[in-house]
Design a protein around this motif. Sequence first.
Motif, PDB file in Angstrom:
ATOM      1  N   ALA A 209     -15.946  63.096  42.305  1.00  0.00           N
ATOM      2  CA  ALA A 209     -17.150  63.746  41.760  1.00  0.00           C
ATOM      3  C   ALA A 209     -17.879  62.834  40.785  1.00  0.00           C
ATOM      4  O   ALA A 209     -19.099  62.900  40.659  1.00  0.00           O
TER       5      ALA A 209
ATOM      6  N   HIS B  56     -10.036  70.034  34.748  1.00  0.00           N
ATOM      7  CA  HIS B  56      -8.995  70.404  35.728  1.00  0.00           C
ATOM      8  C   HIS B  56      -7.613  69.930  35.281  1.00  0.00           C
ATOM      9  O   HIS B  56      -6.788  69.544  36.103  1.00  0.00           O
TER      10      HIS B  56
ATOM     11  N   ASP C  90     -11.435  64.473  40.813  1.00  0.00           N
ATOM     12  CA  ASP C  90     -12.530  64.397  39.838  1.00  0.00           C
ATOM     13  C   ASP C  90     -13.166  63.003  39.853  1.00  0.00           C
ATOM     14  O   ASP C  90     -14.335  62.857  39.491  1.00  0.00           O
TER      15      ASP C  90
ATOM     16  N   LEU D 228      -9.996  68.596  49.687  1.00  0.00           N
ATOM     17  CA  LEU D 228     -11.128  69.375  49.163  1.00  0.00           C
ATOM     18  C   LEU D 228     -12.387  69.242  50.016  1.00  0.00           C
ATOM     19  O   LEU D 228     -13.313  70.025  49.859  1.00  0.00           O
ATOM     20  N   GLY D 229     -12.438  68.279  50.890  1.00  0.00           N
ATOM     21  CA  GLY D 229     -13.584  68.159  51.776  1.00  0.00           C
ATOM     22  C   GLY D 229     -13.510  69.184  52.897  1.00  0.00           C
ATOM     23  O   GLY D 229     -12.454  69.768  53.165  1.00  0.00           O
ATOM     24  N   GLY D 230     -14.637  69.367  53.576  1.00  0.00           N
ATOM     25  CA  GLY D 230     -14.720  70.404  54.585  1.00  0.00           C
ATOM     26  C   GLY D 230     -14.370  69.964  55.992  1.00  0.00           C
ATOM     27  O   GLY D 230     -14.295  70.793  56.895  1.00  0.00           O
TER      28      GLY D 230
ATOM     29  N   ARG E 115     -16.019  77.577  50.239  1.00  0.00           N
ATOM     30  CA  ARG E 115     -16.506  76.195  50.162  1.00  0.00           C
ATOM     31  C   ARG E 115     -17.525  76.044  49.018  1.00  0.00           C
ATOM     32  O   ARG E 115     -17.584  75.012  48.338  1.00  0.00           O
TER      33      ARG E 115
ATOM     34  N   ASP F  93     -17.213  70.386  41.423  1.00  0.00           N
ATOM     35  CA  ASP F  93     -17.711  69.038  41.131  1.00  0.00           C
ATOM     36  C   ASP F  93     -18.609  69.057  39.892  1.00  0.00           C
ATOM     37  O   ASP F  93     -18.748  68.045  39.208  1.00  0.00           O
TER      38      ASP F  93
ATOM     39  N   ALA G 180     -17.921  59.520  41.050  1.00  0.00           N
ATOM     40  CA  ALA G 180     -18.322  58.275  41.713  1.00  0.00           C
ATOM     41  C   ALA G 180     -19.299  58.481  42.869  1.00  0.00           C
ATOM     42  O   ALA G 180     -19.956  57.525  43.284  1.00  0.00           O
ATOM     43  N   VAL G 181     -19.379  59.688  43.393  1.00  0.00           N
ATOM     44  CA  VAL G 181     -20.177  59.941  44.593  1.00  0.00           C
ATOM     45  C   VAL G 181     -21.007  61.206  44.377  1.00  0.00           C
ATOM     46  O   VAL G 181     -20.491  62.219  43.897  1.00  0.00           O
ATOM     47  N   TRP G 182     -22.273  61.156  44.769  1.00  0.00           N
ATOM     48  CA  TRP G 182     -23.121  62.360  44.664  1.00  0.00           C
ATOM     49  C   TRP G 182     -23.922  62.518  45.934  1.00  0.00           C
ATOM     50  O   TRP G 182     -24.615  61.581  46.286  1.00  0.00           O
ATOM     51  N   PRO G 183     -23.839  63.632  46.662  1.00  0.00           N
ATOM     52  CA  PRO G 183     -22.821  64.670  46.453  1.00  0.00           C
ATOM     53  C   PRO G 183     -21.517  64.286  47.140  1.00  0.00           C
ATOM     54  O   PRO G 183     -21.494  63.371  47.971  1.00  0.00           O
ATOM     55  N   THR G 184     -20.463  64.990  46.820  1.00  0.00           N
ATOM     56  CA  THR G 184     -19.157  64.707  47.423  1.00  0.00           C
ATOM     57  C   THR G 184     -18.502  66.033  47.816  1.00  0.00           C
ATOM     58  O   THR G 184     -19.052  67.103  47.559  1.00  0.00           O
ATOM     59  N   HIS G 185     -17.348  65.949  48.499  1.00  0.00           N
ATOM     60  CA  HIS G 185     -16.628  67.158  48.935  1.00  0.00           C
ATOM     61  C   HIS G 185     -17.530  68.079  49.762  1.00  0.00           C
ATOM     62  O   HIS G 185     -17.408  69.301  49.677  1.00  0.00           O
ATOM     63  N   THR G 186     -18.412  67.502  50.559  1.00  0.00           N
ATOM     64  CA  THR G 186     -19.329  68.324  51.365  1.00  0.00           C
ATOM     65  C   THR G 186     -18.625  68.792  52.646  1.00  0.00           C
ATOM     66  O   THR G 186     -17.525  68.328  52.964  1.00  0.00           O
ATOM     67  N   PRO G 187     -19.282  69.676  53.410  1.00  0.00           N
ATOM     68  CA  PRO G 187     -18.695  70.102  54.691  1.00  0.00           C
ATOM     69  C   PRO G 187     -18.563  68.948  55.693  1.00  0.00           C
ATOM     70  O   PRO G 187     -17.795  69.050  56.645  1.00  0.00           O
ATOM     71  N   ALA G 188     -19.311  67.853  55.497  1.00  0.00           N
ATOM     72  CA  ALA G 188     -19.251  66.708  56.414  1.00  0.00           C
ATOM     73  C   ALA G 188     -18.237  65.660  55.965  1.00  0.00           C
ATOM     74  O   ALA G 188     -18.039  64.653  56.638  1.00  0.00           O
TER      75      ALA G 188
ATOM     76  N   ALA H 103     -16.442  68.405  36.959  1.00  0.00           N
ATOM     77  CA  ALA H 103     -16.109  66.986  36.810  1.00  0.00           C
ATOM     78  C   ALA H 103     -17.286  66.193  36.261  1.00  0.00           C
ATOM     79  O   ALA H 103     -17.094  65.196  35.559  1.00  0.00           O
ATOM     80  N   ARG H 104     -18.511  66.639  36.570  1.00  0.00           N
ATOM     81  CA  ARG H 104     -19.695  65.943  36.074  1.00  0.00           C
ATOM     82  C   ARG H 104     -20.035  66.333  34.632  1.00  0.00           C
ATOM     83  O   ARG H 104     -20.769  65.611  33.955  1.00  0.00           O
TER      84      ARG H 104
ATOM     85  N   ILE I  18     -15.553  75.630  45.920  1.00  0.00           N
ATOM     86  CA  ILE I  18     -15.012  74.259  45.847  1.00  0.00           C
ATOM     87  C   ILE I  18     -16.100  73.302  45.369  1.00  0.00           C
ATOM     88  O   ILE I  18     -15.887  72.488  44.466  1.00  0.00           O
TER      89      ILE I  18
ATOM     90  N   ILE J 199     -25.476  71.548  53.138  1.00  0.00           N
ATOM     91  CA  ILE J 199     -25.034  70.447  52.272  1.00  0.00           C
ATOM     92  C   ILE J 199     -25.852  70.427  50.990  1.00  0.00           C
ATOM     93  O   ILE J 199     -25.318  70.227  49.896  1.00  0.00           O
TER      94      ILE J 199
ATOM     95  N   ALA K 246     -24.343  70.822  47.251  1.00  0.00           N
ATOM     96  CA  ALA K 246     -24.666  69.819  46.221  1.00  0.00           C
ATOM     97  C   ALA K 246     -25.303  70.501  45.014  1.00  0.00           C
ATOM     98  O   ALA K 246     -24.946  70.226  43.858  1.00  0.00           O
TER      99      ALA K 246
END
Lengths: 338, 338
Positions: free
Chosen positions: A270, B277, A267, A46-48, B260, B267, A272-280, B270-271, B263, B303, B307
């Motif tokens: 999402a 899901h 999930d 799901l990440g970029g 993207r 998140d 545990a991390v903010w933000p997550t699933h980013t393009p980086a 999930a929050r 996607i 990003i 977010a």
Amino acid sequence: MFRTGPRNLITDVAGLSVGNADDARLKSGVTVVLCEEPAVAGVQVLGGAPGTRETDLLEPQNSIEAIHAVVLSGGSAFGLDAASGVQAALREKNIGVEVGGFRVSIVPAAILFDLRNGGDKDWGRYPPYRELGYAAVQAATAGFPIGTVGAGTGALTFGLKGGLGSASTVLDSGVTIGALAAVNPTGSVTVGRSRHFWAAPFEIGDEFGGLGYPDPMPEDARKILLKYRDRHVGTQAEGGSTTIAVIATDAVLTKAAAKRLAIAAHDGFARAVWPTHTPADGDLVFALATGSSGIELSADAAIDLYAAAGATMARTISRGVYAATPAEGDLFPVWSSR
Amino acid sequence: MFRTGPRNLITDVAGLSVGNADDARLKSGVTVVLCEEPAVAGVQVLGGAPGTRETDLLEPQNSIEAIHAVVLSGGSAFGLDAASGVQAALREKNIGVEVGGFRVSIVPAAILFDLRNGGDKDWGRYPPYRELGYAAVQAATAGFPIGTVGAGTGALTFGLKGGLGSASTVLDSGVTIGALAAVNPTGSVTVGRSRHFWAAPFEIGDEFGGLGYPDPMPEDARKILLKYRDRHVGTQAEGGSTTIAVIATDAVLTKAAAKRLAIAAHDGFARAVWPTHTPADGDLVFALATGSSGIELSADAAIDLYAAAGATMARTISRGVYAATPAEGDLFPVWSSR
């Protein structure tokens, strides 16, 4: 409904062992999950910015049903060599699927970006990851350490060192679910700059400090705090991140259900991390179903399994950061010093 | 960094309007998002039980670059007829992409499962959704209501009525992002059985009650609370759920970037919902990029956009439940009565 297995590690899923190999000067390493018997597997990216190997065969419509190991590695795309080292070690053990008289080990792999973490990356023609992969297989055990080890050795998050995390959950159905993650996101695992983890509602006991949520929530709770933006090492665009993970269960799952398990575990990212699933972030989850419990879940019980996947992953990510230890040349402090 | 647009609705993204049509006896309805100019679009499905139309063309490698409307509907798979009604209304306005001298309107659609909500579903040969879709186009406006309207009319969550939610965020870059969701998940949007929303850290002002988090977290915070398990209407396996949503921005995005964005918005699910899901939820997000701001984002600013997509979606989901109003024959109470 939520209690941990005896080790609170992914190896509470019977039939799995985990090996770490790392190099302090390199500030990087490799973690391998070995399957005693081939495990039904899936993946969800799901990440970029993913870096992967052998993920296409994990799609439910493709032929290979079960795999022998999963590799998580530092080193960005160079780290994919780690899977070659794991294959070499598995060949010596004659582990693989038989194809025309040959045994071919099936070893999906994913990498995280830790090139800009201050370690010595001047390896010349041969990246060290192949040998680290081989060494990780030799080190495989049920009682492996977490924190600054293996693929988590050089991991960083916003403002804190990342690390290798693991956790497990035993469900009322008797099924065990475990997770493993090399935690290196561009975002923050804590609520703003506090010591409190986003995943606090899912914490069991004090497995990552037992602090709960801050009350009131700090002003910077929903601020978008990014690793390289904070440190001004170039711009965010130039620096990758990535959390790579494995979710595993001893339930009997189809390959399609394993993919759904991987989706569900996201999930936990999402939470545990903010933000997550980013393009980086090349965030992805591999799923393994060993079937060793012999338990097939009803549709209703499967929902519990998928929910627990998210919760267990959220705990795993937090535990990876919580367990990190300091080392020479670190760019960021460890959680325990905040 | 997080302030709402003037309406705190998806229509704060210039060029979009939203129409609702519903039927109290049916306990169901349709919501349409109309694009004044064709919008670049994407979709991401992560739930296990989706019901969709025209989603394949949204993949980045396929030819159609921009679309004319998105439809969210109740009625389970029967509700896909709503898109036909929207197409009929758009044809009357001569809206569509020209193909060989014909104008074809491109109207992706998704449904949620509200058949077991106590409404009269005995519609015979012609489901009412086609006519509701047509009516929704006639009702389209920038200042649309949320709560028990449109596709959210018959929505239910764990222990509470669901509804139609919407919210918006204006970023420092000047870009606006807005979201719309018909909120009908099998899981809970509140922390256990409390009045506190899971999405509290992202709330702006008191847009969904301003209660923050409970302190301490209640015992049932991480309990897996499921809609049909709670009500014992058959088993969970027999009953679908689903939250369907739209995320929109006035930034200039490619079709791949729109995917993207979809996607990233997940998140927010999930929050805002636990668990989400699941195999019983056909959770999906459509993304629309109108480009009306003329702003192209740097990789770093993108990003922030992604977010904000997650945060805005989490608020949108909460606002849908918060705004629900009671109606005759409801299976669940509304939030405001808890």
